[in-house]
Design an enzyme around this catalytic site. Structure first.
Site, PDB file in Angstrom:
ATOM      1  N   CYS A  93     -36.584 -11.163  -4.567  1.00  0.00           N
ATOM      2  CA  CYS A  93     -37.843 -10.463  -4.609  1.00  0.00           C
ATOM      3  C   CYS A  93     -38.360 -11.710  -2.852  1.00  0.00           C
ATOM      4  CB  CYS A  93     -38.576 -10.760  -5.891  1.00  0.00           C
ATOM      5  SG  CYS A  93     -38.587 -10.500  -7.019  1.00  0.00           S
TER       6      CYS A  93
ATOM      7  N   LYS B 277     -41.079 -21.256 -15.420  1.00  0.00           N
ATOM      8  CA  LYS B 277     -40.038 -21.810 -14.651  1.00  0.00           C
ATOM      9  C   LYS B 277     -39.805 -23.056 -14.655  1.00  0.00           C
ATOM     10  CE  LYS B 277     -40.647 -18.112 -10.561  1.00  0.00           C
ATOM     11  NZ  LYS B 277     -39.183 -17.361 -11.225  1.00  0.00           N
TER      12      LYS B 277
ATOM     13  N   GLN C 140     -42.139 -22.795  -7.282  1.00  0.00           N
ATOM     14  CA  GLN C 140     -39.943 -23.585  -7.122  1.00  0.00           C
ATOM     15  C   GLN C 140     -40.591 -24.773  -6.765  1.00  0.00           C
ATOM     16  OE1 GLN C 140     -38.021 -22.202  -7.993  1.00  0.00           O
ATOM     17  NE2 GLN C 140     -38.250 -20.079  -7.862  1.00  0.00           N
TER      18      GLN C 140
ATOM     19  N   ASP D  54     -48.002 -21.746  -3.176  1.00  0.00           N
ATOM     20  CA  ASP D  54     -47.764 -20.792  -3.537  1.00  0.00           C
ATOM     21  C   ASP D  54     -46.074 -21.960  -4.567  1.00  0.00           C
ATOM     22  OD1 ASP D  54     -45.937 -19.816  -5.332  1.00  0.00           O
ATOM     23  OD2 ASP D  54     -44.909 -18.008  -4.811  1.00  0.00           O
TER      24      ASP D  54
ATOM     25  N   HIS E 225     -41.743 -14.671  -1.339  1.00  0.00           N
ATOM     26  CA  HIS E 225     -41.419 -14.588  -2.451  1.00  0.00           C
ATOM     27  C   HIS E 225     -42.888 -13.428  -2.557  1.00  0.00           C
ATOM     28  CE1 HIS E 225     -41.568 -13.049  -6.686  1.00  0.00           C
ATOM     29  NE2 HIS E 225     -40.444 -13.708  -7.003  1.00  0.00           N
TER      30      HIS E 225
HETATM   31  C1  LIG Z   1     -41.495 -18.756  -4.990  1.00  0.00           C
HETATM   32  C2  LIG Z   1     -41.499 -17.480  -5.602  1.00  0.00           C
HETATM   33  N1  LIG Z   1     -42.876 -17.054  -6.361  1.00  0.00           N
HETATM   34  C3  LIG Z   1     -43.663 -16.582  -6.753  1.00  0.00           C
HETATM   35  C4  LIG Z   1     -43.350 -15.471  -8.304  1.00  0.00           C
HETATM   36  C5  LIG Z   1     -43.041 -15.176  -9.236  1.00  0.00           C
HETATM   37  O1  LIG Z   1     -43.204 -16.221 -10.167  1.00  0.00           O
HETATM   38  P1  LIG Z   1     -43.940 -15.108 -11.503  1.00  0.00           P
HETATM   39  O2  LIG Z   1     -42.627 -14.075 -11.476  1.00  0.00           O
HETATM   40  O3  LIG Z   1     -43.430 -16.120 -12.874  1.00  0.00           O
HETATM   41  O4  LIG Z   1     -44.701 -14.999 -11.745  1.00  0.00           O
HETATM   42  C6  LIG Z   1     -41.241 -16.739  -7.982  1.00  0.00           C
HETATM   43  C7  LIG Z   1     -40.801 -16.170  -8.888  1.00  0.00           C
HETATM   44  O5  LIG Z   1     -39.284 -16.332  -8.775  1.00  0.00           O
HETATM   45  C8  LIG Z   1     -40.747 -17.246  -6.893  1.00  0.00           C
HETATM   46  O6  LIG Z   1     -39.530 -17.625  -6.814  1.00  0.00           O
END
Ligand SMILES: Cc1ncc(COP(=O)(O)O)c(C=O)c1O
Length: 428
Positions: free
Chosen positions: A383, A243, A220, A217, A140
């Site tokens: 993203c 999430k 998910q 990260d 992402h």
């Molecule tokens: C794998 C992953 N990393 C990071 C993020 C970023 O999350 P946030 O916008 O809540 O910081 C997302 C959000 O869709 C994501 O799916």
């Protein structure tokens, strides 16, 4: 939802859905809402909404400051949430859990701390020209741009693991990608596009061999399966409250205490200090060092209630139930001619983000027909632009599940895809 951990969520799904009042609403002229966009943000159950409301109507005050009763109560609630959230993600010392705004801020916090360390005398945090930072092609943007920026500021080199045609990380060249020059290895636990769950152990082992820091990260993964950062052995891990049934505006960063206690801060100001003189200051130990200013408080309390809710159900049961939904989606979408799933076709090492393209129909057009049917999904590059580029696709349609979805909703998704094909003349 109340009661003991449940063996099979299917047996209590009506009670679970009743906890999420938003699922009862209709959209687009009376269509029942089918919410399949939990990968972007999940819905909140009543106990989370109630916990925030209760905090705001009873205890609200600035934490770690006031000398009055409300301030003391607010601080207790905030720190109790930290303890429960830490335990939920397998962190035994709550001081290793920092409250942030979201996963994006968590990852930036680490990247900026390392960047700030580059001004200090040599340490394991110092990143200099010629050092290397390793990510993957499936990140992402939240776990890509902060590292691009760190490299730009320090002169380090960004390297990455490629994604194979099987939608899995290609680790065949792991010792060429992770080298003695590697300072950081940062990767997603579960891809928000492919659903692929990455193998953490070989990446952590390779990083350890060369003394590099690991950042996971876990945005998910934490909402969908049991995740234990301690057992995974990562140095840092990031996740977002919104999430995982919690409020927006709150996230978490796990960091090993010995690392956090040596790292320079990211944001500076009130609350993160030990002693302040007019021309310099010393910094508080973690987690305070990384929580400058008045933090998000009702949100942290709400996230505490979210992990209580998930824990009551049990993350094994949540994962098993979502696996059934994912299996049904993979099967039903695979049966549709002209639909290509961009991700593994079985549930093995795979979560419930199911992305696909419909031949002859742009993802945005599919999204519009879905929306007409009441089905909320996401379209675009999610993203994860480099990943889409890797597969030569501008945009995908993504359905993503949470514990409150049903098999009937999966069937509605498949029917809506067929309807989109018909509407745009994409079926013979
Ligand atoms: C794998 C992953 N990393 C990071 C993020 C970023 O999350 P946030 O916008 O809540 O910081 C997302 C959000 O869709 C994501 O799916």
């Amino acid at each position: 939802m109340t009661a003991e951990p449940v063996a099979d969520l299917a047996t209590v799904i009506d009670a679970i859905r009743a906890d999420f009042p938003i699922l009862e609403r209709t959209v687009r002229g009376g269509k029942p809402l089918v919410y399949l966009d939990s990968g972007a943000t999940s819905q909140r159950p009543v106990p989370v909404i109630d916990a925030e409301q209760e905090f705001l109507t009873t205890h609200n005050a600035a934490v770690h400051r006031g000398a009055h009763q409300l301030a003391e109560e607010a601080t207790d609630e905030y720190e109790s949430a930290r303890e429960r959230i830490a335990a939920f993600v397998g962190v035994s010392n709550p001081d290793e859990l920092i409250f942030t705004k979201n996963a994006t801020e968590s990852i930036n916090l680490v990247a900026y701390s390392l960047s700030n360390a580059s001004f200090l005398p040599d340490s394991r945090f110092t990143v200099r020209a010629g050092d290397e930072v390793v990510v993957t092609e499936m990140e992402h943007h939240a776990n890509l741009i902060p590292w691009q920026e760190l490299c730009r500021r320090t002169g380090a080199v960004l390297k990455y693991f490629k994604v194979g045609a099987d939608f899995r990380l290609d680790l065949s060249d792991i010792d060429a990608v992770i080298t003695q020059r590697t300072k950081v290895v940062s990767f997603t636990h579960q891809s928000n596009v492919l659903g692929t769950v990455n193998p953490v152990a070989p990446l952590v082992a390779a990083a350890r061999r060369v003394g590099a820091l690991t950042v996971l990260d876990a945005c998910q993964s934490v909402p969908h399966m049991p995740v234990n950062f301690g057992e995974l052995g990562v140095d840092f891990a990031a996740f977002s409250g919104h999430k995982m049934l919690g409020p927006s505006g709150v996230g978490g960063l796990y960091g090993r205490f010995d690392l956090l206690s040596q790292m320079p801060p990211f944001l500076t100001g009130g609350s993160m200090i030990e002693e302040v003189f007019i021309d310099h200051a010393t910094y508080a130990p973690p987690p305070a060092r990384f929580e400058a200013g008045v933090p998000m408080t009702s949100q942290a309390v709400g996230l505490g209630a979210a992990v209580d809710y998930l824990s009551t159900l049990g993350m094994e049961a949540v994962a098993a139930y979502e696996e059934k939904l994912t299996a049904a989606a993979l099967e039903q979408l695979s049966e549709i001619d002209g639909v290509r799933i961009i991700g593994p076709l079985t549930t093995e090492n795979r979560g419930g983000a199911v992305s696909f393209v419909v031949d002859g129909v742009h993802a945005h057009d599919v999204g519009q027909i879905m929306d007409d049917e009441g089905v909320a999904i996401r379209v675009g590059h999610h993203c994860a632009w480099p990943l889409h580029r890797r597969f030569g696709i501008a945009a995908t349609v993504r359905a993503s599940f949470a514990l409150y979805n049903t098999l009937d909703e999966v069937a509605t998704l498949a029917a809506a895809v067929r309807r989109a094909q018909k509407f745009f003349g994409a079926v013979k």
